[in-house]
Structures are given as C-alpha cells and as structure tokens.
Enzyme design. Structure first.
Site, PDB file in Angstrom:
ATOM      1  N   GLY C 154       0.818  -1.193   0.000  1.00  0.00           N
ATOM      2  CA  GLY C 154       0.000   0.000   0.000  1.00  0.00           C
ATOM      3  C   GLY C 154       0.861   1.256   0.000  1.00  0.00           C
ATOM      4  N   CYS C 155       0.240   2.344  -0.356  1.00  0.00           N
ATOM      5  CA  CYS C 155       0.998   3.590  -0.437  1.00  0.00           C
ATOM      6  C   CYS C 155       1.490   4.016   0.943  1.00  0.00           C
ATOM      7  CB  CYS C 155       0.148   4.688  -1.073  1.00  0.00           C
ATOM      8  SG  CYS C 155      -1.454   4.944  -0.303  1.00  0.00           S
ATOM      9  N   TYR C 156       0.655   3.880   1.967  1.00  0.00           N
ATOM     10  CA  TYR C 156       1.095   4.277   3.307  1.00  0.00           C
ATOM     11  C   TYR C 156       2.175   3.351   3.869  1.00  0.00           C
ATOM     12  CZ  TYR C 156      -2.739   7.700   3.738  1.00  0.00           C
ATOM     13  OH  TYR C 156      -3.585   8.772   3.581  1.00  0.00           O
TER      14      TYR C 156
END
Lengths: 338, 338, 338, 338
Positions: C154-156
């Site tokens: 995921g981006c986070y």
C-alpha cells in the site's frame, strides 16, 4: 554542418550553464538521462558562484554544480544549453559561438530580430549573431540542423504561436487578437519575491505586465500582427493555459480550422489536437506536449482557441532539448518521451 | 484595575504596532470595526519605516500606516497591540508598561517565565515584567482583568494546550506526548524566503524545527511535561491542525474524556467540541474558533486528539482581541463574532 | 522460474486491468514506453465497462481502453498488472494464476498473510495463493524472481516500512511507534466524493481512519509490532510524507542509525538517504524514489524519521514496475528512470 | 412599500431555503448575526430532505436544517432568501410572492427579462413575476425598496457589469467586448463531480461553456451588446477575477475612464477602485467588495479592465444581503461589514 544521426554517433558532449534555476534543473534532469548526450558539467550562473548541490536530482546527477567556466565549456563540449538571466546570456553567447560551440539559449536575449526591439527589451544583446534561429521546433525544423544559436522561445509565446500560426498562414482568422494567459508560478523563477510568496499567490489570481510584457513583442514578431497579451499568475506550480480570441475570416469554418491544424501538426510528436474537447494544464504538466483545442462560432464569426504547455518543459528545457534533437539529427523525442 | 464594562464605557483607545505583517493586518481589520475600540493609529515595525498603504484594508482602514512612535502610543492610547518581531517587542514592551499602557504582545518575547529558557530563545527579553500573564484566554480569564502585559500564546501552543490541558488536569492521560503539527504558510510570516516561495511549498509538505522549536518550550512550560513536537508546512495559507498522540491513564475512558472537555469548554464561546467527528481546518479558517475532536482506543490504552485553529486569528490577532475583551470587561466575542 | 535478462529476451507481453483509475493510468504510461515490455492491452475494471479514451495519454497510448477480458489476458500476456478495486482483484487473481500468468496486484487483497486479518479487511480474498510475495522491492528482491503473485504494498506502508525496517532489524529502536502520514488527494482515487471535492480539501487538512485503517494492519504485519497510524489528507495531488516517532534503543546513536540505513540502501536505486536534511514531497513527486531523513535526540532517547514518496509511483504503479523488473531479471530501473 | 429604517424597527423575520449549499451556508452565517434580522429557519432544498447539521456553523447557527416548508416561510417570515437550484426556485418564487413574502432569489431563474431567453436557459421560469428587479445593488438601489422579487445577479455577471456599465454609460468604450473569467471551484457548487474532484482541479486550469454559458446571456441583457465570455476554473476555492478587453472610444482617455468610475462608485461602500494597481482575488476573498482596476493604451485605443469578487459573497449571499439592506432601508453595510 553535416547531419549526424543516432545511429552513426552515440553521444554529444554538452554542458549546462545556469543549472540551479528551475529551467536549469529540468535541463540537467533531461540531459543526464538523454540517450545521445554525455553531460559534461552542470554549471552555476556565474564564475563566482559557490558550488551547490541539487538535492532534487540525487541519483540522477550527483556531481557538484560548478562555477560557470567558459573555457571548459569551449574545450570539453560540443553544445551548450544556457538557462541564464538574459544579461548573462547576452554576454556569454557571442563568446561561445566564437569558439565554435552550438548554443541553445533559453533566455530571451536573442529572440527578437529587430535591433531596436531587441535592445529595448534586452539592452545587452546589441548584435544578433549570424546563424541564429528562433527555435519554435515545429516551424524551425528545416533551419535547426545548420543553426549555430537557437534562441528558444519564451514560455508564453510557445502555445500562442503554435495555436495561431497555422490559422494565420491559412488565412482563416482576422481582426484583433487577444491572448489571455494563465501561468503557474514557476514561470516567475526561483528567486523569492513578494509576488511569488506562497501566501500572496495561494487562493489568488493576478494580472500583470499589461501592454508591457516583452513576450508580447516576441509574439508580434512571429505573427506579424498586433496582439493584446495579458499574462496572469494562477495558484499552481507548472503550466500555462492560454485562451485566444480571434475573428473568423469570411470563408473560414470549423472544417477548415481542423484541417489547418491537422496539416500543421498531424506528424508533430509533441503537439496534440483535442478539437472541441478543450485541453487542460493537468494533461500536459510534466510533459513536452502542447495541447490545442478550439471552439468555432460560425454564425457569430468568432473563434476561441485554448492551448497549454508545461512552462518548464515545452516552454523552456523540453523545447531546448527537442531543438537539440532536431539540430543533431536524433529522434525528436529522444530523452523527452519516457 | 477597576473592571469596566461595555455599558459604562464605549470605546477604548488602542494602537497597533507592526501593522503591515499578516498578524498585524488582521489586528487592524478586527480593531477598526470593533464596537468598543477607537483605533488611534496603525504603526509600522520601526521608527524609520516608510509609510505604506494597506490595499487589502481599503474602506476598512484608509489611514496611512505611520512609523512606530512610542511617544504617541503612550500619550494617545490606553492599550497597545504589538505584532512586532520578538526583539523589537522585547525592547518596546518595558517602555510602554512604564508609561502605563496595557500591552497585548503577539510575539514570543515574554511568554516563557523561566529566565534561562526565555533568554535562550529570546535573548533580548532579559527581565519578565511584573503583571505579565500568559494569555491563553480560556485558562487566563481570571488573571486578565488585572494584567499589565498579556503575552499572547504562539500559534502552535494554542491548539495543543487547549486540547491537552483539560485531560492532564483530570489525570486522564499519561506517558509520552507527541504533537504533530501541520501549519499553513502564513505562519512563516510575510517576508519572502526560499522556504515560503510558492513553487517550493505548492504540492509539498516538509517538517522543520525537530527537537529545536521554541514553541516546544512554550508547550512544555504550560503542560509541565516533556513533549515531542514537530511542526510541518503544508500547502495552504491559513490554519493549523495538530494531531496529538498520548496514552490513556488506567481509569480513563471515552466518557471521562468527553466529560473533561465539556467541563472545560461547555461555556467557552470559541472552543467547539466535535467529539469523534474529527475537525478540519476548513471549518475554522477565518474564525476565532478552536475545534477539538478525539478518538479513544480504550482496549489499547491510546488516545488521538485533533485540534485546529486559524493561525492568524485564534493563533494570533483573534486571541489578542479576545484577551483584550476579557481584560477590559467586554463581551468576549466583541469584534470577533461577525 | 528461470531468470531471464534484458539481453536474452527483448520484451515481455503484459496487460493492465483497471487502466482508467489514477494508478492504472500511471501503469499504462510507464508500460507503454518500457523498453522490455510489449503492452498488449489496457483494460477497464469490469467486463461490462464501456470503452473510454484516456486523453491524458494521447500519443503515449492511443488504443482504446477495452472491457476486462480474462481470456485475452490469459492467452496473450505473460504478466498482468492489476489496478482494480480490492474485491475485483480478489476475484481475478486466482483465475489468472491458475492459467499461469504472473500477477502484479496493486490492490490490498492479498497483502495480509494472516487469514483472519486478511478476510477482516478484504472479505473476498479468502485464500492466499501459493507463490505470493509481499512486494516491497527493497526487501523482496530475493523472492521476486520465483513469485507468481506479487502483492504490491500500500501507499502508506511503503515509506513507513522502508524507514523503520532497517532500524528495527538492527535493534536500534524501541517503545511505541507513531506514524503520522500526510497524503495527497490522489490517494483517495478517481471517484468523486464529498471528501475529495475540491472545495472541501483546498485550504484544509483532515485526519481519518484513526485506529481503523487497513494499512495499519499491513504495517504491523511487516514490522511485527503495534503501531499507532493516523493518515491525513493534505491539499496536494500526489505524494505522501510520513513523520515517524520512535524511541531510541539504549545503545543506539546517530552514527548507528546512519550506518543501518547505509547498509540497507547504499545500493538501492530508488531509496535516497537525506540524513538530517529532512526530505520533502516536492523532490519525490513524479519519481519512483523514497527519500528518508532523520533527526536523533540522543540525550532524550528519541528519534524522528521522515520518509516520502509519490503515492502513485513508488506507492503504486512505479513499485509494481520495479517489482516486475526484478522478477523478470531486468535492470531494476528500466522504464522508471527517465 | 413604506420605507423602514434600522431605528424604527429592530429585526425583520427572514428564512433561508437551500441552506446546505455553499451559498446557502454563507447566507445562514451572515443572517444569523445580522443586527436587523431574526433568522427564523434554515431550510433544506426540498420538503423530503433529511435534516442535516452544519458543523461549520456550530456556535453561529446551532438549529437543525429543516425540510423546505413553504407554509412556514409564508406564515413566519417577512423576507425569504432562496439558494435553491434554478428549477426549484422557479417553482417556489411565485408561491411565496403570492403569499406576500419578499423574495431574494440567488438562482438565475428570473434574471432574464426576455421570455424567449429566459425559458431557453430556465425552462421552468415561464412567467416573470411583477415587481421583479435585477439586483445588482449598485445600479438597482432606487428600485429595491419597492421590489417584491430581487433576482440577485450571477457570480460572473457581477464584476463584469460593475466594470463595464459606467464606461458604456459614458460612451467611453466601443468595439468587441471579451470577458475572460477565472473562477474558484466553489462556484461549481457542493455536489461532487469529476470536474470538481480535487485531483482534476489541482495544478490545472480549464475553460468551459464557450459560446454557451447562460451568464453570457445575462451580461448581454444588462449591457445591451454582444460579449464574448469564456469562464475558466482555476485551482482556488473562493473568488472570481475577470479580465475584460474593450476598445477605447475616440475621445476617451485615462482621465475620462477614472472620472466615470469615480462618479459611479465614489460613494459605493462595496466597490473599491484600484486604478492601475490591478486588483487580486486575495484582497476580496471573504469580503463583499468588488475591486476594479484598469490599464489604458491611449495610443493603441485599447483598454483592459480587471475586476474581482468573492463569488459566494458579492457574487451570491453577500449581494443578496446587501440588496436586503437597501430594500428594507437599513445601512447597506449591515451584517456585511465586520
């Protein structure tokens, strides 16, 4: 100048002067990874400048930015890109040309051919060098291979000229020409000023340079007619969108407009025609494209053109590299495509 | 200091020093229309400053901004608002107090009570004047009517203290306190710098002052505990949002948290409790409100607080006027409400 | 899976499903110009979707976006990139794997290895396929060549893990871990909602998903410890900056921190260490870099890490292509560098 | 209609319909604190609408937003402000007028007097009610006290008309009129759409409605001449700036232009003339001001006007309240000033 191609020679040695400004950093970014370029040095804007790192370009160009060094540019490079203030360019260009370098100048110093006009706006650029070409790539292609100095167009003239020239050449427009330009703030350069202070720009729009912007003179030179040109700062970083108001010539209609554009740009890798789906900055930011759309009011005899670019790419560093590619016989898209 | 009320006296004569900065302009805007104020003069930050108009305030305050003039402030005003650089404030405050003016200081010069701390961060503020009050209005109300100098809190401490003090007073939190603050760029002031250049801020976020920001010392003074405070610049103009991470005390739960806030702020006109609908800057920008929300993880013993303000109003000029209102016995909302 | 190299084979046939979303468009943009890829088809997110043009990609990818077609992906491609909603991915992945395609999944469907956790957050992803790899490239390199399914992070989690893993592996940190993330709005996807309406985001910052974001579970899986993770929306388009608060282990100091990072990423083409010059989103937007900086408070036993990426590149499409490059034995930077 | 004054009567009972949109919320914000208003109810846009809180207005207006209720508006209010979609307004206005309410309509339904034009753009507004006034306050003052229905001008026409009408009335301009308008996104309303999605607007500018925007018809009605009007969305929330291109009449010069404006607006509390220091959105955002500046090219016979407003205040809710103040004999600035 013998034509060279990407096949017969691998890499041209080039230097960049003025590598720390916004356009200069884009030049370094593009040239450091250009398949036909060996970037010899990224130099500051003056001999005395201290060396500064470019943290944004880590892993792309890790060398120091060195002080401006004409001797080294002359001895170690074949082509030089200048992203200098106009007065500095006016100084440096003749010296580099004299030593046989080919120069791609991003400043306005040598764009205006009329001596009076040029020295009005660029007092230090007293003599236009032989072998100068006004480098709007799409119209300059034939002249670029033999050019010694390529005066790359200003950011505002680029979309205006790309949108207007095919229609004027085909006699499809008439009457007054109004160019309302909206520019991102990076066009104002890297030096902090009140005008470019975040809190002054955010949430705001402002017009400036009305009846008094040198890019107006540049547009008028290339079009050969008077234009009313008003630039504005809008709260974004990169991109220019111009809305252009002209009259439709009596015989002109939507079909003729579209045909003129198709003829001019059907084979141009960096001009995209969007027809009556008007273009937006979002689609050109970060690219070398100029997108052009238009709306025709046949009954009312009116035409609205909308053209947009990334001011640091097609409006500065990108177009300079595009000119370099054509000048040296490489694929026009080399280093600009990916 | 006898209490005065809006009924018995109509208008207090006030002056503003430092009227050209962002907080100073807000002061002029608020005070020029304050129902209980007669704004005598808007002054620049120094005696030598040339007079400048404030185009944003045309029709609101059309007088010139005059050079700083302590004699005039002393003879013609009863209260003075200072939006000066901290060194200038440190100089001016004692002189004004000596001449009997009541001073509302927006700078940090006299916020820190500990001499070592204060002179570390504000070297020119060598002596804390008698009658000084740290002016977080919601907790300073009892002390304000007799205050001579009101040191208005910094923009970062204001939401942090409003969010944390009721919970700490009630013993509901424990362990480390992390305050992650996101501030609009106007908090960095009106002087153009590389950090506040539009193109450097737009589309970006950056942390600064880690372990080394004087507002951290201010928060620690008021809370009486260590905090880890990291401010960030985010690409907006006005507003601060702080996300605060603390541990839940053993007996604490969501009900107790809500009750502590309700007790503290149920009657506070400028603190709004949003519960677990977390607040956003958008709802406080342009107002004097501090909005506070929270999320409780009872099982995990964790608490996240979110508090936000307009940094130029509740974080600067607005809170100063709120303090003035309480100090002079006016309705706390006078001049701040509409 | 035999290793293949850029020398021995020229181009891998690939397909993209979900090409109209923001991450999907980035995939098409990257893959259409990738030197070792033949992009066979850009497909929509479902079989019934009408074909839509991608005006932003004119001249880059001029083919229609065709309806999702598993049969064609199975017969005409070797590798498939999925930028689908998680439920669609959960459906499609097993079918593609069964037919022998190698899959690079940008959704979260198969990132969590624990069945209970995974089906809590991604109910349709009932069975984790054999040959699955969690594709944080920098740590997954050895596993990628034989992977059948690469669950791209995921981006986070991407910047959080890149910043924390080397320090945890070296035993340099301890105590609670707080991750305060600031994300551009493109991370919320292309579907208009009240949360992503321009006027709701501009000039604002908001926290969301406190104690209830599935990326928190993903980070905890990879780190093996509890984290307090709070994401925020900030008013920019592309980019995430995370500020991470941890305690310093007793023997740890600034030298050890720097050494751990240097060991982990000295040779990593897409991780740049900025030391105590903290990184900003501006320098990574539009690139596949993750920039990491840090500040050490040795006396106080505290550490603040700052890491940032472009959420659509290193946080989505770029990392997927990076994984593809490693999986197929190409230069890790192919198609990502220029 | 007998004139009433702030002295003889304290408060007028008013209602707002359409209180949840952006303009509606501004109405509630202004009216809840207006010194001569008793706000009876804030209603939604339809009878069936569920009640919604307005968190941004907590402490300002804490009542519920109730479903639209014509009976209640008719029985409990004297004046009604409508911030409804145009079709809803077209329905509601006749009913309210019939029951004797005075109506301030922010929609376009009854702005166009020509039946063909009006029903072309607003098909449901079949009959123009008696006692209708086009409410550009600065020119409508004499008509407002007896008006039954005030059709408040559109956001785009407001600055265009304020800038052009005095010059046209004085015969100072001639030839084509081009109006290039740049609007913040709040002008597009509160409903999320692709056009107003943050990521589509941020960093971008786009033109729309070329030759086909109903505000063009409104401007042409009031000016009595053809205009070429092109609106653009620019990446900010609140504000419109219009750049207007006209020809200078033979006898006209800079002195005459300035004099015409001074005559028209010397006493107008909400029009500020900035002369050749061109205005910017930043100075009008959050206010009810219209700022007007101009540049004259006497030799070239050209004139460029720049006018700007806050689209939700002078372009919507603010001007409606200004009209209310004049209609009911209050100070024109009441409720708008502070």
């Amino acid at each position: 100048m013998p034509m060279v191609t990407g096949v017969t020679r691998e890499r041209v040695s080039v230097g960049v002067a003025g590598a720390t400004g916004y356009a200069g950093q884009e030049l370094v970014r593009l040239l450091a990874r250009h398949p036909h370029v060996r970037l010899v040095a990224a130099m500051a804007s003056s001999a005395g400048s201290p060396q500064r790192p470019l943290p944004a370009l880590a892993r792309v160009w890790d060398d120091d930015v060195v002080p401006l060094d004409l001797a080294r540019l002359s001895s170690e490079t074949e082509a030089v890109f200048l992203a200098l203030p106009e007065d500095a360019s006016a100084d440096v260009v003749p010296a580099l040309l004299e030593r046989g370098r080919r120069v791609f100048d991003l400043s306005g110093a040598y764009r205006l051919r009329d001596n009076e006009q040029r020295t009005h706006w660029y007092p230090k650029a007293s003599t236009l060098p032989d072998g100068s070409v006004y480098g709007l790539t799409e119209t300059a292609r034939p002249a670029l291979p033999s050019a010694r100095l390529v005066a790359c167009p200003g950011c505002y003239p680029t979309p205006a000229l790309l949108a207007l020239q095919p229609l004027r050449a085909a006699g499809l427009v008439r009457g007054d020409t109004v160019i309302d330009a909206k520019s991102g703030i990076s066009g104002a350069g890297k030096t902090p000023t009140e005008r470019t202070h975040f809190s002054e720009c955010h949430g705001s729009v402002s017009a400036y340079g009305v009846f008094a912007h040198r890019h107006g003179a540049e547009i008028e030179q290339e079009l050969g007619c008077r234009v009313t040109f008003v630039p504005h700062l809008v709260p974004l970083d990169r991109g220019i969108l111009e809305t252009i108001y002209v009259g439709l010539a009596p015989h002109a209609d939507a079909t003729a407009i579209a045909a003129a554009y198709e003829r001019a740009y059907g084979a141009a890798p960096f001009v995209r025609l969007t027809g009556d789906a008007l273009p937006t900055i979002r689609h050109v930011a970060g690219t070398n494209f100029c997108d052009i759309g238009w709306k025709v009011d046949e009954a009312g005899g009116r035409l609205v053109l909308v053209a947009c670019i990334d001011n640091l790419l097609k409006g500065a560093a990108g177009q300079a590299v595009q000119n370099f590619n054509v000048a040296f016989g490489f694929d026009e898209r080399a280093g600009l495509w990916a």
